[in-house]
Design a protein around this motif. Sequence first.
Motif, mmCIF file in Angstrom:
data_model
loop_
_atom_site.group_PDB
_atom_site.id
_atom_site.type_symbol
_atom_site.label_atom_id
_atom_site.label_comp_id
_atom_site.label_asym_id
_atom_site.label_seq_id
_atom_site.Cartn_x
_atom_site.Cartn_y
_atom_site.Cartn_z
ATOM 1 N N ARG A 1 -7.991 36.673 -43.293
ATOM 2 C CA ARG A 1 -8.928 36.928 -42.185
ATOM 3 C C ARG A 1 -10.372 36.675 -42.607
ATOM 4 O O ARG A 1 -11.120 35.978 -41.941
ATOM 5 C CB ARG A 1 -8.762 38.371 -41.681
ATOM 6 N N TYR A 2 -10.801 37.274 -43.710
ATOM 7 C CA TYR A 2 -12.221 37.216 -44.072
ATOM 8 C C TYR A 2 -12.577 36.118 -45.055
ATOM 9 O O TYR A 2 -13.701 35.634 -45.052
ATOM 10 C CB TYR A 2 -12.671 38.574 -44.624
ATOM 11 N N TYR A 3 -11.636 35.709 -45.908
ATOM 12 C CA TYR A 3 -11.956 34.630 -46.831
ATOM 13 C C TYR A 3 -11.622 33.272 -46.211
ATOM 14 O O TYR A 3 -12.446 32.382 -46.181
ATOM 15 C CB TYR A 3 -11.223 34.794 -48.161
ATOM 16 N N GLU A 4 -10.399 33.145 -45.733
ATOM 17 C CA GLU A 4 -9.991 31.881 -45.127
ATOM 18 C C GLU A 4 -10.542 31.750 -43.709
ATOM 19 O O GLU A 4 -10.494 30.667 -43.132
ATOM 20 C CB GLU A 4 -8.465 31.768 -45.095
ATOM 21 N N ASP A 5 -11.016 32.834 -43.128
ATOM 22 C CA ASP A 5 -11.600 32.860 -41.784
ATOM 23 C C ASP A 5 -10.626 32.307 -40.742
ATOM 24 O O ASP A 5 -11.002 31.542 -39.856
ATOM 25 C CB ASP A 5 -12.916 32.086 -41.765
ATOM 26 N N LEU A 6 -9.386 32.725 -40.871
ATOM 27 C CA LEU A 6 -8.361 32.282 -39.933
ATOM 28 C C LEU A 6 -8.299 33.226 -38.738
ATOM 29 O O LEU A 6 -8.538 34.422 -38.879
ATOM 30 C CB LEU A 6 -6.987 32.259 -40.613
ATOM 31 N N PRO A 7 -7.955 32.712 -37.580
ATOM 32 C CA PRO A 7 -7.787 33.589 -36.413
ATOM 33 C C PRO A 7 -6.516 34.421 -36.554
ATOM 34 O O PRO A 7 -5.617 34.092 -37.334
ATOM 35 C CB PRO A 7 -7.681 32.613 -35.240
ATOM 36 N N GLU A 8 -6.447 35.484 -35.769
ATOM 37 C CA GLU A 8 -5.314 36.404 -35.865
ATOM 38 C C GLU A 8 -3.987 35.711 -35.605
ATOM 39 O O GLU A 8 -2.977 36.040 -36.235
ATOM 40 C CB GLU A 8 -5.505 37.568 -34.903
ATOM 41 N N ASP A 9 -3.956 34.753 -34.680
ATOM 42 C CA ASP A 9 -2.709 34.049 -34.376
ATOM 43 C C ASP A 9 -2.201 33.276 -35.596
ATOM 44 O O ASP A 9 -1.002 33.266 -35.880
ATOM 45 C CB ASP A 9 -2.892 33.095 -33.202
ATOM 46 N N ALA A 10 -3.100 32.623 -36.309
ATOM 47 C CA ALA A 10 -2.703 31.860 -37.496
ATOM 48 C C ALA A 10 -2.219 32.803 -38.598
ATOM 49 O O ALA A 10 -1.223 32.520 -39.275
ATOM 50 C CB ALA A 10 -3.872 31.018 -38.002
ATOM 51 N N ILE A 11 -2.914 33.922 -38.769
ATOM 52 C CA ILE A 11 -2.500 34.907 -39.777
ATOM 53 C C ILE A 11 -1.130 35.465 -39.408
ATOM 54 O O ILE A 11 -0.265 35.640 -40.271
ATOM 55 C CB ILE A 11 -3.536 36.031 -39.898
ATOM 56 N N ALA A 12 -0.928 35.735 -38.135
ATOM 57 C CA ALA A 12 0.355 36.270 -37.676
ATOM 58 C C ALA A 12 1.490 35.296 -37.990
ATOM 59 O O ALA A 12 2.570 35.723 -38.414
ATOM 60 C CB ALA A 12 0.300 36.563 -36.186
ATOM 61 N N SER A 13 1.257 34.002 -37.816
ATOM 62 C CA SER A 13 2.329 33.050 -38.115
ATOM 63 C C SER A 13 2.570 32.951 -39.618
ATOM 64 O O SER A 13 3.713 32.815 -40.053
ATOM 65 C CB SER A 13 2.022 31.677 -37.524
ATOM 66 N N ILE A 14 1.515 33.062 -40.425
ATOM 67 C CA ILE A 14 1.678 33.012 -41.875
ATOM 68 C C ILE A 14 2.412 34.250 -42.375
ATOM 69 O O ILE A 14 3.315 34.159 -43.209
ATOM 70 C CB ILE A 14 0.312 32.877 -42.574
ATOM 71 N N PRO B 1 0.221 39.267 -33.611
ATOM 72 C CA PRO B 1 -1.233 39.393 -33.784
ATOM 73 C C PRO B 1 -1.706 40.843 -33.762
ATOM 74 O O PRO B 1 -2.631 41.206 -34.486
ATOM 75 C CB PRO B 1 -1.809 38.600 -32.603
ATOM 76 N N ALA B 2 -1.081 41.691 -32.954
ATOM 77 C CA ALA B 2 -1.459 43.108 -32.927
ATOM 78 C C ALA B 2 -1.183 43.760 -34.277
ATOM 79 O O ALA B 2 -1.954 44.611 -34.739
ATOM 80 C CB ALA B 2 -0.696 43.836 -31.828
ATOM 81 N N THR B 3 -0.111 43.351 -34.929
ATOM 82 C CA THR B 3 0.197 43.869 -36.262
ATOM 83 C C THR B 3 -0.860 43.413 -37.258
ATOM 84 O O THR B 3 -1.263 44.182 -38.134
ATOM 85 C CB THR B 3 1.597 43.399 -36.702
ATOM 86 N N VAL B 4 -1.311 42.178 -37.119
ATOM 87 C CA VAL B 4 -2.371 41.668 -38.003
ATOM 88 C C VAL B 4 -3.621 42.527 -37.853
ATOM 89 O O VAL B 4 -4.219 42.946 -38.842
ATOM 90 C CB VAL B 4 -2.692 40.188 -37.701
ATOM 91 N N ARG B 5 -4.014 42.800 -36.610
ATOM 92 C CA ARG B 5 -5.197 43.638 -36.386
ATOM 93 C C ARG B 5 -5.029 44.997 -37.041
ATOM 94 O O ARG B 5 -5.952 45.517 -37.685
ATOM 95 C CB ARG B 5 -5.460 43.799 -34.890
#
Length: 180
Positions: A138-151, A156-160
Motif C-alpha cells: 500500500r505505502y511503498y508500492e503505492d498500489l490501490p486496494e484492488d491490486a493489493i487484494a488480488s495479490i 478490498p475491505a479485508t485489505v483496508r
Amino acid sequence: MNRIIKSSAREPITDVSAGSSRLGDLYERSGPGAVRLAFLLTGDQAIAEDIAQDAFVRVVGHLGHLRDPGAFDAYLRRTVVNLAKNHFRRRAVERRFLARATAPEPVPGPERTMVDRRIVVDALARLPQRQRAAIVLRYYEDLPEDAIASILRCRPATVRSVVARGVQTLRSELREAIHA
C-alpha cells in the motif's frame, strides 16, 4: 553483428545472445523493484536479493504460460510476496528467536537518521506477515486496494482492515521506541 530475432512469448528463443539481452533488459527493468519489495517484506538485504532472483527465475520460466505476459510486473510482485511468505514459514523458529532478542541501543549523533530507519524496519519486521505485506504494497508500492487484494487473495475491505490494524500496531510500537 546484431541479429533481430522475432519470437512470441510462447516460442522458445533460439538465439542465446538475443534472449540473454532481452532477459537482461527485463531484469534491469523489474529486478530492483522486486529486491526493494522483498527487502521491505523481509528486512534482510541478502534474503531479499535471493527472493527477488528466485521470483524472477520462476516468472520468466512460466512466461509462456502467463495469462497476460504484459502483466509481468504484477506476476513478479505476487511471486515475491509468496516467496517471502514461504521464507517466514520455513524460518518460524528463527522468527521466534528474533522476536525475543533485544534491540541494540540507539547511537546518538549524525547516525540518528539510520537508527530511526532501523527502528521503523524492525517494527515492520515484527508485524505479522500479512499486515507487513499489505502495508508495504500500500505505502511503498503505492498500489490501490484492488491490486493489493488480488495479490493477497482477499477482498478490498479485508485489505483496508489489515492495513489499518498494521498501521495502528506500528504507531504504538514506534511510540514505545521513541519514548524508550
